[in-house]
Design a protein around this motif. Structure first.
Motif, PDB file in Angstrom:
ATOM      1  N   THR A  41      -8.079   4.841  15.531  1.00 16.38           N
ATOM      2  CA  THR A  41      -8.851   4.231  14.722  1.00 16.38           C
ATOM      3  C   THR A  41      -8.691   3.197  15.492  1.00 16.38           C
ATOM      4  OG1 THR A  41      -6.527   4.974  13.675  1.00 16.38           O
ATOM      5  CG2 THR A  41      -7.615   3.396  12.671  1.00 16.38           C
ATOM      6  N   THR A  42     -10.351   2.930  15.294  1.00 16.94           N
ATOM      7  CA  THR A  42     -10.880   1.332  15.356  1.00 16.94           C
ATOM      8  C   THR A  42     -11.915   1.112  14.637  1.00 16.94           C
ATOM      9  OG1 THR A  42     -13.034   2.519  16.575  1.00 16.94           O
ATOM     10  CG2 THR A  42     -11.175   3.062  18.199  1.00 16.94           C
ATOM     11  N   SER A  43     -12.421  -0.556  14.572  1.00 15.61           N
ATOM     12  CA  SER A  43     -13.109  -0.796  13.664  1.00 15.61           C
ATOM     13  C   SER A  43     -14.777   0.135  13.449  1.00 15.61           C
ATOM     14  CB  SER A  43     -13.308  -2.342  13.642  1.00 15.61           C
ATOM     15  OG  SER A  43     -14.258  -2.491  15.129  1.00 15.61           O
ATOM     16  N   THR A  44     -14.934   1.308  14.364  1.00 12.40           N
ATOM     17  CA  THR A  44     -16.327   1.500  14.267  1.00 12.40           C
ATOM     18  C   THR A  44     -15.700   3.379  14.194  1.00 12.40           C
ATOM     19  OG1 THR A  44     -16.427   1.530  16.833  1.00 12.40           O
ATOM     20  CG2 THR A  44     -17.580  -0.187  15.184  1.00 12.40           C
ATOM     21  N   LEU A  45     -14.476   3.428  14.370  1.00 15.33           N
ATOM     22  CA  LEU A  45     -14.322   5.043  14.906  1.00 15.33           C
ATOM     23  C   LEU A  45     -12.611   5.405  13.883  1.00 15.33           C
ATOM     24  CD1 LEU A  45     -15.038   8.277  15.882  1.00 15.33           C
ATOM     25  CD2 LEU A  45     -14.189   6.999  17.955  1.00 15.33           C
ATOM     26  N   THR A  46     -12.298   6.445  13.859  1.00 13.91           N
ATOM     27  CA  THR A  46     -11.248   6.688  12.537  1.00 13.91           C
ATOM     28  C   THR A  46     -11.885   8.621  12.645  1.00 13.91           C
ATOM     29  OG1 THR A  46     -11.011   5.483  11.687  1.00 13.91           O
ATOM     30  CG2 THR A  46      -9.769   6.700  10.464  1.00 13.91           C
ATOM     31  N   LEU A  47     -10.349   8.594  13.875  1.00 13.92           N
ATOM     32  CA  LEU A  47     -10.242  10.848  14.163  1.00 13.92           C
ATOM     33  C   LEU A  47      -9.012  11.001  14.351  1.00 13.92           C
ATOM     34  CD1 LEU A  47     -12.886  10.849  16.879  1.00 13.92           C
ATOM     35  CD2 LEU A  47     -13.081  11.666  14.574  1.00 13.92           C
ATOM     36  N   SER A  48      -8.180  11.526  13.263  1.00 13.19           N
ATOM     37  CA  SER A  48      -7.677  12.479  13.282  1.00 13.19           C
ATOM     38  C   SER A  48      -6.876  12.778  14.625  1.00 13.19           C
ATOM     39  CB  SER A  48      -6.862  13.439  12.220  1.00 13.19           C
ATOM     40  OG  SER A  48      -7.463  14.913  12.673  1.00 13.19           O
ATOM     41  N   GLY A  49      -5.746  13.211  14.747  1.00 13.90           N
ATOM     42  CA  GLY A  49      -5.299  13.956  16.271  1.00 13.90           C
ATOM     43  C   GLY A  49      -5.908  15.783  16.384  1.00 13.90           C
ATOM     44  N   LEU A  50      -5.830  16.196  15.039  1.00 14.90           N
ATOM     45  CA  LEU A  50      -7.051  17.676  14.957  1.00 14.90           C
ATOM     46  C   LEU A  50      -8.111  16.742  15.616  1.00 14.90           C
ATOM     47  CD1 LEU A  50      -6.309  20.391  15.031  1.00 14.90           C
ATOM     48  CD2 LEU A  50      -6.485  19.980  12.368  1.00 14.90           C
ATOM     49  N   GLN A  51      -8.654  16.605  15.014  1.00 16.57           N
ATOM     50  CA  GLN A  51     -10.262  15.916  14.942  1.00 16.57           C
ATOM     51  C   GLN A  51     -10.793  15.346  16.447  1.00 16.57           C
ATOM     52  OE1 GLN A  51     -10.861  12.616  12.153  1.00 16.57           O
ATOM     53  NE2 GLN A  51     -12.379  14.433  10.955  1.00 16.57           N
ATOM     54  N   LEU A  70       0.124  20.601  14.011  1.00 16.53           N
ATOM     55  CA  LEU A  70       0.218  18.979  13.365  1.00 16.53           C
ATOM     56  C   LEU A  70       1.316  18.793  13.891  1.00 16.53           C
ATOM     57  CD1 LEU A  70      -2.339  20.522  12.105  1.00 16.53           C
ATOM     58  CD2 LEU A  70      -2.457  18.748  10.948  1.00 16.53           C
ATOM     59  N   VAL A  71       1.679  18.290  14.244  1.00 19.50           N
ATOM     60  CA  VAL A  71       3.231  17.929  14.421  1.00 19.50           C
ATOM     61  C   VAL A  71       2.949  15.866  13.362  1.00 19.50           C
ATOM     62  CG1 VAL A  71       5.089  16.228  15.719  1.00 19.50           C
ATOM     63  CG2 VAL A  71       3.806  18.636  16.988  1.00 19.50           C
ATOM     64  N   ASN A  72       4.232  16.021  12.839  1.00 13.86           N
ATOM     65  CA  ASN A  72       3.732  15.116  11.375  1.00 13.86           C
ATOM     66  C   ASN A  72       2.495  14.867  11.265  1.00 13.86           C
ATOM     67  OD1 ASN A  72       6.018  13.431  10.574  1.00 13.86           O
ATOM     68  ND2 ASN A  72       5.266  11.709  11.638  1.00 13.86           N
ATOM     69  N   ASP A  77      -5.240  17.314   6.645  1.00 11.84           N
ATOM     70  CA  ASP A  77      -5.751  16.973   7.861  1.00 11.84           C
ATOM     71  C   ASP A  77      -7.530  17.185   7.434  1.00 11.84           C
ATOM     72  OD1 ASP A  77      -7.201  17.025  10.741  1.00 11.84           O
ATOM     73  OD2 ASP A  77      -5.016  16.294  10.417  1.00 11.84           O
ATOM     74  N   PRO A  78      -8.067  16.170   8.090  1.00 11.98           N
ATOM     75  CA  PRO A  78      -9.809  16.642   7.713  1.00 11.98           C
ATOM     76  C   PRO A  78     -10.215  17.279   9.023  1.00 11.98           C
ATOM     77  CG  PRO A  78      -9.431  14.079   8.755  1.00 11.98           C
ATOM     78  CD  PRO A  78      -8.102  14.727   8.447  1.00 11.98           C
ATOM     79  N   ASP A 106      -2.980  29.850   7.398  1.00 12.61           N
ATOM     80  CA  ASP A 106      -3.600  31.622   7.543  1.00 12.61           C
ATOM     81  C   ASP A 106      -4.889  30.888   7.096  1.00 12.61           C
ATOM     82  OD1 ASP A 106      -1.427  32.883   9.029  1.00 12.61           O
ATOM     83  OD2 ASP A 106      -0.438  33.173   7.141  1.00 12.61           O
ATOM     84  N   SER A 107      -5.443  31.305   8.070  1.00 11.83           N
ATOM     85  CA  SER A 107      -7.458  31.475   7.534  1.00 11.83           C
ATOM     86  C   SER A 107      -7.274  30.147   6.588  1.00 11.83           C
ATOM     87  CB  SER A 107      -7.185  32.488   6.366  1.00 11.83           C
ATOM     88  OG  SER A 107      -7.396  33.763   7.470  1.00 11.83           O
ATOM     89  N   VAL A 108      -7.683  29.050   7.946  1.00 14.26           N
ATOM     90  CA  VAL A 108      -7.507  27.345   7.023  1.00 14.26           C
ATOM     91  C   VAL A 108      -8.887  27.475   7.464  1.00 14.26           C
ATOM     92  CG1 VAL A 108      -5.903  26.733   8.920  1.00 14.26           C
ATOM     93  CG2 VAL A 108      -8.501  27.605   9.908  1.00 14.26           C
TER      94      VAL A 108
END
Length: 108
Positions: A41-51, A70-72, A77-78, A106-108
C-alpha cells in the motif's frame, strides 16, 4: 489440508511476518513452484498479498495455478479474479492467523 497446502501456509505466514502486516498469501503454480506475497500500500499502488503472489508467479513464467492460501484474508480478495482468469480450476484456502482453515473455494 494437504501437506502441499500446509507449505503454502508456512510461506504466507513468513511473508506476513517479514512485512509486519496482518495478512499474506502464497500460491502454487502448475509446475509446483511456490510464491508468497504481502499487501503493498503506497500512495500510487495498492495490492493485496494474493495479487502480489500471483504477479510474482506470472512474472517468473507461471502459466497455470493449482492452489492459493490466504492467511487472515478473505474469499473476496481482488487477487481471486486473476487466479480464476489464469486457472479456473484452481482452489483457494482461507485461514486464520494461526493457519487453521476457515474457508475453501473450489474453482475460484
Amino acid at each position: 489440508m494437504s501437506d502441499e497446502d500446509q507449505k503454502l501456509v508456512v510461506l504466507a505466514r513468513g511473508a506476513l511476518a517479514r512485512a509486519e502486516t496482518s495478512s499474506a498469501a502464497a500460491v502454487r503454480d502448475g509446475d509446483g513452484r511456490t510464491y508468497a506475497g504481502a499487501p503493498v500500500t503506497t500512495s500510487t499502488l495498492t495490492l493485496s498479498g494474493l495479487q502480489v503472489a500471483v504477479a510474482s508467479a506470472l512474472s517468473s513464467g507461471a502459466r497455470a495455478f493449482e492452489a492459493a492460501v490466504l492467511v487472515n484474508g478473505t474469499g473476496d480478495d481482488p487477487g481471486m479474479a486473476t487466479l480464476s482468469e489464469i486457472s479456473p480450476d484452481a482452489y483457494a484456502v482461507v485461514t486464520d492467523l494461526s493457519g487453521t482453515p476457515t474457508d475453501r473455494q473450489d474453482s475460484v
